[in-house]
Design an enzyme around this catalytic site. Sequence first.
Site, PDB file in Angstrom:
ATOM      1  N   ARG A  64      45.224  32.039  45.319  1.00 39.30           N
ATOM      2  CA  ARG A  64      45.849  33.177  45.988  1.00 39.30           C
ATOM      3  C   ARG A  64      45.016  33.583  47.200  1.00 39.30           C
ATOM      4  O   ARG A  64      43.819  33.359  47.249  1.00 39.30           O
ATOM      5  CB  ARG A  64      45.966  34.352  45.011  1.00 39.30           C
ATOM      6  CG  ARG A  64      46.871  34.046  43.849  1.00 39.30           C
ATOM      7  CD  ARG A  64      47.077  35.255  42.980  1.00 39.30           C
ATOM      8  NE  ARG A  64      45.827  35.787  42.467  1.00 39.30           N
ATOM      9  CZ  ARG A  64      45.679  37.032  42.027  1.00 39.30           C
ATOM     10  NH1 ARG A  64      46.697  37.863  42.063  1.00 39.30           N
ATOM     11  NH2 ARG A  64      44.519  37.443  41.568  1.00 39.30           N
ATOM     12  N   LYS A 128      37.716  30.008  33.235  1.00 34.11           N
ATOM     13  CA  LYS A 128      39.026  29.655  33.783  1.00 34.11           C
ATOM     14  C   LYS A 128      39.358  28.181  33.522  1.00 34.11           C
ATOM     15  O   LYS A 128      38.630  27.281  33.927  1.00 34.11           O
ATOM     16  CB  LYS A 128      39.062  29.955  35.290  1.00 34.11           C
ATOM     17  CG  LYS A 128      40.485  30.152  35.798  1.00 34.11           C
ATOM     18  CD  LYS A 128      40.594  30.286  37.301  1.00 34.11           C
ATOM     19  CE  LYS A 128      40.195  31.611  37.848  1.00 34.11           C
ATOM     20  NZ  LYS A 128      40.811  31.870  39.179  1.00 34.11           N
ATOM     21  N   ARG A 262      38.436  42.324  37.081  1.00 38.09           N
ATOM     22  CA  ARG A 262      37.114  42.006  36.543  1.00 38.09           C
ATOM     23  C   ARG A 262      36.743  43.013  35.457  1.00 38.09           C
ATOM     24  O   ARG A 262      37.111  44.183  35.563  1.00 38.09           O
ATOM     25  CB  ARG A 262      36.023  42.108  37.637  1.00 38.09           C
ATOM     26  CG  ARG A 262      36.158  41.107  38.753  1.00 38.09           C
ATOM     27  CD  ARG A 262      35.613  39.726  38.341  1.00 38.09           C
ATOM     28  NE  ARG A 262      35.748  38.773  39.414  1.00 38.09           N
ATOM     29  CZ  ARG A 262      36.840  38.055  39.685  1.00 38.09           C
ATOM     30  NH1 ARG A 262      37.925  38.208  38.944  1.00 38.09           N
ATOM     31  NH2 ARG A 262      36.876  37.202  40.677  1.00 38.09           N
TER      32      ARG A 262
END
Length: 264
Positions: A64, A128, A262
């Site tokens: 993104r 991730k 976060r």
Amino acid sequence: MTASFDALDAQVVRAALDDRADLFRLDFLDACESTNSVALERAGYGAPAGLVVASETQTAGRGRRGRTWHSLAGASLTFSLLWRFPPALPLGGLSLAVGVALARALEGQGAAGIMLKWPNDVLADGRKLAGILIEMVPNTPGATVIGIGLNVQLPRALAARIAAEAIGLADLLPFAPSRNLLLGAVLKELAAVLARFEADGFPALREDWLARHAYAGAEVRLSHDGVIVAQGRCVDVDQDGALLLHTDRGVQRIVSGEVSLRAR
Ligand code: ATP
């Protein structure tokens, strides 16, 4: 390239797709800048829904907001699916719905502990594992490119290029997964989830997403370009896929997918 390199093979993926094979048109490339860019371009020329552009390597893989998605031939799965939704369908929860499809496919391979991070990441062990990048085809309401980058294996050469904490699917399994079978499994789950999304919207998938919510009940910060735009405790996501935060000023609804989440 990793030792267990299995080249993408449309025939094997088609066999894995079984009775869903007719929904997809597989287009496998050795290299491109970004599979999303290729799919967007082809969509502009009228490519049908179900086009899958997969590439062994991407020279400019995107996340993104101009961020980079890193991949390595043989170790990663990077592909984009063109889907044409009815023009008026609200697409707010789409990246969450796609996360549900990915999670189901990964769990189907035997991976445990798959979690979803709002709005577009798949995590395991807090790291991730996959990213989702959804882009709209310009001037064509409902036409959408769903890009997925997945670390099948995470050799040191790839991990060293990624600033974030990352993990590979092979770290979660006792064997090295086949990228072709994995792609078939992900596309099958996507076909089911996108049909459900189209028929009943995100509410039909919301419980499935919440069951894997990585930050449920956690104190978090949301930032945009490094500026904190909201902070509070994650409670839920709503029927449109917006994140609901408990803040000092009550419940705040975060709709923009352009923010980064976060832990505080
Ligand atoms: P954030 O965590 O800030 O919300 P994001 O979800 O917006 O980030 P994306 O745009 O989806 O992130 O993906 C790009 C980011 O993902 C990069 O900035 C990098 O930190 C990380 N990244 C890039 N390649 C990989 C990879 N192969 N595996 C895991 N993480 C990666």
